[in-house]
Write an enzyme that holds these catalytic residues in place. Sequence first.
Site, PDB file in Angstrom:
ATOM      1  N   LYS A  84       5.473   9.669   8.296  1.00 56.71           N
ATOM      2  CA  LYS A  84       5.445   9.089   9.637  1.00 56.71           C
ATOM      3  C   LYS A  84       6.553   9.601  10.571  1.00 56.71           C
ATOM      4  CE  LYS A  84       3.100   5.031   7.752  1.00 56.71           C
ATOM      5  NZ  LYS A  84       1.760   4.942   8.334  1.00 56.71           N
TER       6      LYS A  84
ATOM      7  N   TYR B 141       0.862  -1.183   0.000  1.00 61.58           N
ATOM      8  CA  TYR B 141       0.000   0.000   0.000  1.00 61.58           C
ATOM      9  C   TYR B 141       0.893   1.226   0.000  1.00 61.58           C
ATOM     10  CZ  TYR B 141      -3.273   3.537   1.887  1.00 61.58           C
ATOM     11  OH  TYR B 141      -4.032   4.664   2.088  1.00 61.58           O
TER      12      TYR B 141
ATOM     13  N   ASP C 165       9.354   2.926  -1.346  1.00 58.82           N
ATOM     14  CA  ASP C 165       8.385   3.626  -0.496  1.00 58.82           C
ATOM     15  C   ASP C 165       8.771   3.346   0.957  1.00 58.82           C
ATOM     16  OD1 ASP C 165       4.749   3.571  -0.058  1.00 58.82           O
ATOM     17  OD2 ASP C 165       6.371   4.575   1.028  1.00 58.82           O
TER      18      ASP C 165
END
Length: 418
Positions: A267, A144, A239
């Site tokens: 994050k 994802y 990613d």
Amino acid sequence: MNTTKSEALLARGQKIVPGGVNSPVRAFRGVGGTPRFMARANGARLTDADGNEYIDFIGSWGPMLLGHRHPEVLAAIEDALTIGTSFGAPTEREIELAEEMQDAVPSLEMIRLVNSGTEATMSALRVARGFTGRELTVKFEGCYHGHVDSLLVKAGSGMATLGIADTAGVPKAFADTTFALPYNDVPALERAFAAHGANIAAVILEPVVGNMGCVSPSRSFLDALVSLTKAHGALLVFDEVMTGFRVARGGAQALFGIRPDLSTFGKVIGGGLPIGAYGGRADVMSRVAPVGNVYQAGTLSGNPLAVSAGLAMLRHIRANQGLYDELENKAAALCAGPPKGVTVNRVGSMFTFFFTETPVTDFETAKTCDTARFGRFFHHLLANGVYFPPAQFEAAFLSNAHTAADIEHTRKAIHSFF
Ligand code: KE4
């Protein structure tokens, strides 16, 4: 366990917010029951609206590497408040954060800050298309990368056929630009490049997957990613939104000794405030506006509060790199001796208890899990004051604030289920 207030807040929230949540995974749809509305957090603890306390293994889905409300992060935010909250103009600390990221991740020759991981991956792919003049992307099932239209696709009928939308609202034309291949499947990657190599702009992956649960890449898969992208003039995009500063200070690329063409972050680099970043080769990133012809922008990009919080996080990490050994030791102790019938995958402080005896190396093997039993396990832990991700196909995160006592309590809660 009293959940009266969470139940009332859910009923009230559902009247105005889809599902009563601002991100789907929070709704407990994967495990059932009442999602806990949180009132506060500190260190490794969460406290919900009914006063129930939990040892937190979500950590806001990754940002809380140092635990909630780390004093250096709070102090940095308080200091930023004294100068203002947003200017819509450049500031020195945005440069400092970029320099701090580059110090840890040398592949980041140039960096652009954005406001979320989704913005980072969306922008990185746009730059890759602009730089290569090509339109196709390769991603992997179970990975994802945020809710980017062209990445919300699942595998088409054949291995080397284009993806099909995995959600309503994504035009077929967008899905038609993306291949969704099995993770760790070198032949599938070779077939896709053999058939479409001249039109592939980028290959994007989670270099350690968190979003199908924790899954590591094989060395042969990593080597194939590097060799095939180079041979065909496609860009390799790591990613690292989840893995960046999580699995190592230099991210997964440091663990594996790979220099991607582009990388994305989020994050941890925001210390819990909204942030994202993408960057990599200077010749590629020089195509980004206002220098180049690939447009990307953001009102709050480089926001002083988020940047200050992130800078405090990264400076703390640089000055305390032994924390990764501490995280490794704590997580290894937590995951040691997995219960019968469970496969535990772990990389550093991110891990998943898969309810299957099958080794989990891709989304197909992840899907052999007994998700209903995972749901019962989740609620057993919750009743014992331990808050795991409310979904089988997610990674759990341990922070530097978790103590040996927290690990012992959690182990007891885990093993008392079996
Ligand atoms: P955001 O847009 O949510 O900041 O980042 C998207 C993203 C991109 N890349 C990776 C590897 C990610 O893990 C994420 C977001 N991670 C999820 C956790 N499964 C966030 C939790 C949520 O969606 O609420």
